[in-house]
Design a protein around this motif. Sequence first.
Motif, PDB file in Angstrom:
ATOM      1  N   UNK A  37      -5.320 -11.320   3.320  1.00  0.00           N
ATOM      2  CA  UNK A  37      -4.894 -10.701   4.449  1.00  0.00           C
ATOM      3  C   UNK A  37      -3.958  -9.734   4.125  1.00  0.00           C
ATOM      4  N   UNK A  38      -2.836  -9.763   3.359  1.00  0.00           N
ATOM      5  CA  UNK A  38      -1.993  -9.113   2.939  1.00  0.00           C
ATOM      6  C   UNK A  38      -2.497  -7.673   2.354  1.00  0.00           C
ATOM      7  N   UNK A  39      -3.505  -7.945   1.439  1.00  0.00           N
ATOM      8  CA  UNK A  39      -4.216  -6.890   0.700  1.00  0.00           C
ATOM      9  C   UNK A  39      -5.419  -6.059   1.854  1.00  0.00           C
ATOM     10  N   UNK A  43      -4.510  -2.039   2.604  1.00  0.00           N
ATOM     11  CA  UNK A  43      -5.469  -1.229   2.475  1.00  0.00           C
ATOM     12  C   UNK A  43      -5.659  -0.512   3.875  1.00  0.00           C
ATOM     13  N   UNK A  44      -5.626  -1.235   5.069  1.00  0.00           N
ATOM     14  CA  UNK A  44      -5.781  -0.730   6.221  1.00  0.00           C
ATOM     15  C   UNK A  44      -4.590   0.541   6.542  1.00  0.00           C
ATOM     16  N   UNK A  45      -3.312   0.075   5.950  1.00  0.00           N
ATOM     17  CA  UNK A  45      -2.197   1.143   6.067  1.00  0.00           C
ATOM     18  C   UNK A  45      -2.394   2.334   5.083  1.00  0.00           C
ATOM     19  N   UNK A  46      -3.222   2.332   4.150  1.00  0.00           N
ATOM     20  CA  UNK A  46      -3.517   3.423   3.268  1.00  0.00           C
ATOM     21  C   UNK A  46      -4.697   4.189   3.686  1.00  0.00           C
ATOM     22  N   UNK A  47      -5.569   3.715   4.652  1.00  0.00           N
ATOM     23  CA  UNK A  47      -6.820   4.284   5.226  1.00  0.00           C
ATOM     24  C   UNK A  47      -6.218   5.042   6.554  1.00  0.00           C
ATOM     25  N   UNK A  48      -5.080   4.504   7.157  1.00  0.00           N
ATOM     26  CA  UNK A  48      -5.007   4.918   8.398  1.00  0.00           C
ATOM     27  C   UNK A  48      -3.851   6.242   8.442  1.00  0.00           C
ATOM     28  N   UNK A  49      -3.177   6.329   7.095  1.00  0.00           N
ATOM     29  CA  UNK A  49      -2.226   7.080   6.694  1.00  0.00           C
ATOM     30  C   UNK A  49      -2.845   8.584   6.411  1.00  0.00           C
ATOM     31  N   UNK A  50      -4.147   8.719   6.310  1.00  0.00           N
ATOM     32  CA  UNK A  50      -5.039  10.010   5.932  1.00  0.00           C
ATOM     33  C   UNK A  50      -5.144  10.153   4.775  1.00  0.00           C
ATOM     34  N   UNK A  51      -5.699  11.392   4.432  1.00  0.00           N
ATOM     35  CA  UNK A  51      -5.895  11.950   3.151  1.00  0.00           C
ATOM     36  C   UNK A  51      -4.834  12.228   2.243  1.00  0.00           C
ATOM     37  N   UNK A  52      -4.993  12.305   0.971  1.00  0.00           N
ATOM     38  CA  UNK A  52      -3.976  12.539   0.286  1.00  0.00           C
ATOM     39  C   UNK A  52      -3.654  13.968   0.195  1.00  0.00           C
ATOM     40  N   UNK A  53      -2.444  14.300  -0.317  1.00  0.00           N
ATOM     41  CA  UNK A  53      -1.875  15.622  -0.418  1.00  0.00           C
ATOM     42  C   UNK A  53      -0.957  15.986  -1.258  1.00  0.00           C
ATOM     43  N   UNK A  54      -0.198  17.066  -1.079  1.00  0.00           N
ATOM     44  CA  UNK A  54       0.959  17.494  -1.931  1.00  0.00           C
ATOM     45  C   UNK A  54       1.953  16.107  -1.910  1.00  0.00           C
ATOM     46  N   UNK A  55       2.851  15.955  -2.961  1.00  0.00           N
ATOM     47  CA  UNK A  55       3.807  14.907  -3.047  1.00  0.00           C
ATOM     48  C   UNK A  55       4.802  15.189  -1.881  1.00  0.00           C
ATOM     49  N   UNK A  56       5.449  14.415  -1.259  1.00  0.00           N
ATOM     50  CA  UNK A  56       6.475  14.659  -0.436  1.00  0.00           C
ATOM     51  C   UNK A  56       7.985  14.994  -0.797  1.00  0.00           C
ATOM     52  N   UNK A  57       7.963  15.716  -2.121  1.00  0.00           N
ATOM     53  CA  UNK A  57       8.829  16.470  -2.590  1.00  0.00           C
ATOM     54  C   UNK A  57       8.978  17.947  -2.378  1.00  0.00           C
ATOM     55  N   UNK A  75       5.837   3.713   1.874  1.00  0.00           N
ATOM     56  CA  UNK A  75       6.927   2.846   1.940  1.00  0.00           C
ATOM     57  C   UNK A  75       6.589   1.799   2.685  1.00  0.00           C
ATOM     58  N   UNK A  76       5.709   1.750   3.533  1.00  0.00           N
ATOM     59  CA  UNK A  76       5.214   0.487   4.208  1.00  0.00           C
ATOM     60  C   UNK A  76       4.504  -0.446   3.451  1.00  0.00           C
ATOM     61  N   UNK A  77       3.738   0.151   2.513  1.00  0.00           N
ATOM     62  CA  UNK A  77       2.830  -0.781   1.748  1.00  0.00           C
ATOM     63  C   UNK A  77       3.630  -1.189   0.574  1.00  0.00           C
ATOM     64  N   UNK A  78       4.587  -0.490   0.098  1.00  0.00           N
ATOM     65  CA  UNK A  78       5.629  -1.253  -0.926  1.00  0.00           C
ATOM     66  C   UNK A  78       6.439  -2.465  -0.251  1.00  0.00           C
ATOM     67  N   UNK A  79       6.754  -2.276   0.925  1.00  0.00           N
ATOM     68  CA  UNK A  79       7.425  -3.187   1.636  1.00  0.00           C
ATOM     69  C   UNK A  79       6.317  -4.574   1.844  1.00  0.00           C
ATOM     70  N   UNK A  80       5.349  -4.158   2.230  1.00  0.00           N
ATOM     71  CA  UNK A  80       4.319  -5.072   2.611  1.00  0.00           C
ATOM     72  C   UNK A  80       3.835  -6.110   1.490  1.00  0.00           C
TER      73      UNK A  80
END
Length: 156
Positions: A37-39, A43-57, A75-80
């Motif tokens: 369930x944790x995994x 995966x759901x958070x990663x899917x909902x976050x959208x497509x990849x892009x430039x680094x947030x820097x 950050x949410x995935x790391x916390x989870x």
Amino acid sequence: MTTFLVPLIIVGGLTSAGVYLLLERHLTRMLLGLLLIGNAINLLILTVAGSSGNPPVRGRTSGAETTTADPLAQALILTAIVITMGVAAFVLALTYRSYRLNTMEEVINDPEDARVSKMTGTEVGEEIEGRLQPDSSIDTDLPDELDALPGHEGSR
């Protein structure tokens, strides 16, 4: 925004398998269910976050990407992941404790048990009677719990 169907099907499969395992009575299967369930949630958070892009820097680019990746999802995935590992450690501790309590351990013979088992029934009865009857020759004037009972010599 396009949503890919394959990750959502995988999330559904992982969640259903995790719930099935979580409803089992064995703690190891419950642990596997929690991990699944944790995994699935990650995966759901990663899917909902959208497509990849430039680094947030600021000032960094990655190829020809025009959008910036969402750092909140990461950050949410790391916390989870940290929370899932904490719960897994707790369930492992419960499993170990349950194993230690339910396994048969060798108990050595108690010398007092051996002595009582060698006695006959009358000897045991005499020993018990000797312990139950107080010595009547010792009488103190200190009040005790029987002094308050009616019909007892100590009641006034």
